[in-house]
Design an enzyme around this catalytic site. Structure first.
Site, PDB file in Angstrom:
ATOM      1  N   ASP A  10       4.954   8.969  -4.616  1.00  0.00           N
ATOM      2  CA  ASP A  10       4.358   7.834  -3.898  1.00  0.00           C
ATOM      3  C   ASP A  10       2.787   8.232  -3.831  1.00  0.00           C
ATOM      4  OD1 ASP A  10       4.120   5.499  -2.468  1.00  0.00           O
ATOM      5  OD2 ASP A  10       4.212   6.930  -0.536  1.00  0.00           O
ATOM      6  N   ASP A  12       0.284   6.075  -1.130  1.00  0.00           N
ATOM      7  CA  ASP A  12      -0.161   6.111   0.158  1.00  0.00           C
ATOM      8  C   ASP A  12       0.691   6.905   1.130  1.00  0.00           C
ATOM      9  OD1 ASP A  12      -2.238   3.613   0.284  1.00  0.00           O
ATOM     10  OD2 ASP A  12      -0.463   2.983  -1.237  1.00  0.00           O
TER      11      ASP A  12
HETATM   12  C1  G6P Z   1       1.903   0.944  -0.353  1.00  0.00           C
HETATM   13  C2  G6P Z   1       1.900   1.047   1.014  1.00  0.00           C
HETATM   14  C3  G6P Z   1       2.131  -0.351   1.833  1.00  0.00           C
HETATM   15  C4  G6P Z   1       1.199  -1.586   1.030  1.00  0.00           C
HETATM   16  C5  G6P Z   1       1.505  -1.546  -0.354  1.00  0.00           C
HETATM   17  C6  G6P Z   1       0.831  -2.418  -0.981  1.00  0.00           C
HETATM   18  O1  G6P Z   1       3.254   0.799  -0.541  1.00  0.00           O
HETATM   19  O2  G6P Z   1       2.756   1.999   1.765  1.00  0.00           O
HETATM   20  O3  G6P Z   1       1.598  -0.117   2.945  1.00  0.00           O
HETATM   21  O4  G6P Z   1       1.444  -2.687   1.566  1.00  0.00           O
HETATM   22  O5  G6P Z   1       1.451  -0.152  -0.821  1.00  0.00           O
HETATM   23  O6  G6P Z   1      -0.621  -1.998  -1.109  1.00  0.00           O
HETATM   24  P1  G6P Z   1      -1.692  -2.889  -1.778  1.00  0.00           P
HETATM   25  O7  G6P Z   1      -2.965  -1.999  -1.717  1.00  0.00           O
HETATM   26  O8  G6P Z   1      -1.465  -3.425  -2.995  1.00  0.00           O
HETATM   27  O9  G6P Z   1      -2.085  -3.897  -0.231  1.00  0.00           O
HETATM   28 MG    MG Z   2       3.643   5.910   0.947  1.00  0.00          MG
END
Ligand code: G6P
Ligand code: MG
Length: 216
Positions: A10, A12
């Site tokens: 993953d 983030d």
């Molecule tokens: C990751 C993060 C989420 C976020 C998602 C979409 O999974 O953990 O918190 O909402 O990505 O991210 P984005 O950058 O497309 O808004």
């Molecule tokens: Mg994450």
């Protein structure tokens, strides 16, 4: 026990610490809507797509908005978020990440990113990891976000490796569930009280090593 053929990361909260930036940006939207929104609430948004996150926030406040209004909130949230992440540099890579990736490469284990984020290319470029991984699957390439296993199954397919030979590294409850539903082993990165469904949990990647992978 043998080593897996691939590790799917993953992004983030595992490779880079973007969780506070997501929180700050969502909190700004929640404040506008007078919806109380805590870091614990944010924990449950991890891994969800941008729109699904917005819907969850509205649900928290029992607020209904039109599709256009929802699109406007998510766009403005993303503008705040992108402003923060565009300042990221290689210094923002979390501790232990580069060492662990090197260990994988030295042992012929493939690496991939499996992220719900549509900002994945921007983030990887900003921190200098855009050519590091053998495969990248992000929010631009999937229809269903975590806890659906699509992102990880696509990652395994891109690598040409069976799901059961892949290990996922995740900091989100939804991500751990996605890995398990995809038939993969999962290393939870973070808090054991949150990531209990993972096969093993490490506080961060400085504590990660091939021995842990072997024992899964
Ligand atoms: C990751 C993060 C989420 C976020 C998602 C979409 O999974 O953990 O918190 O909402 O990505 O991210 P984005 O950058 O497309 O808004
Ligand atoms: Mg994450």
């Amino acid at each position: 026990m043998s080593l897996p053929k691939a590790c799917i990361f993953d992004l983030d909260g595992v490779i880079v610490d973007t969780v506070p930036a997501h929180y700050v940006a969502w909190k700004a939207m929640a404040d506008e809507l007078n919806i109380p929104f805590s870091e614990e609430d944010n924990e449950h948004l991890k891994g969800l797509s941008r729109t699904e996150s917005m819907l969850k926030i509205l649900e928290l406040g029992n607020v209904t908005k039109s599709e256009n209004e929802i699109a406007d909130y998510t766009t403005r949230k993303n503008n705040i978020y992108v402003e923060i992440i565009s300042k990221m540099t290689p210094q923002d890579i979390l501790p232990g990440v580069l060492d662990f990736i090197q260990q994988l490469k030295d042992n012929g284990i493939a690496t991939a990113i499996g992220s719900s984020s549509k900002n994945t290319p921007t983030i990887l470029k900003a921190v200098g990891l855009d050519t590091t991984f053998d495969a990248i699957v992000d929010g631009n390439q999937v229809t269903h976000s975590k806890p659906d296993p699509e992102v990880f199954l696509k990652g395994a397919a891109k690598l040409g490796i069976k799901p059961e030979e892949c290990v996922v590294l995740e900091d989100a409850i939804s991500g751990v569930e996605a890995a398990k539903r995809g038939g993969m082993k999962c290393v939870g990165v973070g808090d054991p009280s949150v990531l209990g469904a993972a096969d093993v949990i490490v506080p961060d990647l400085t504590k990660m090593n091939l021995g842990i992978l072997r024992n899964l």
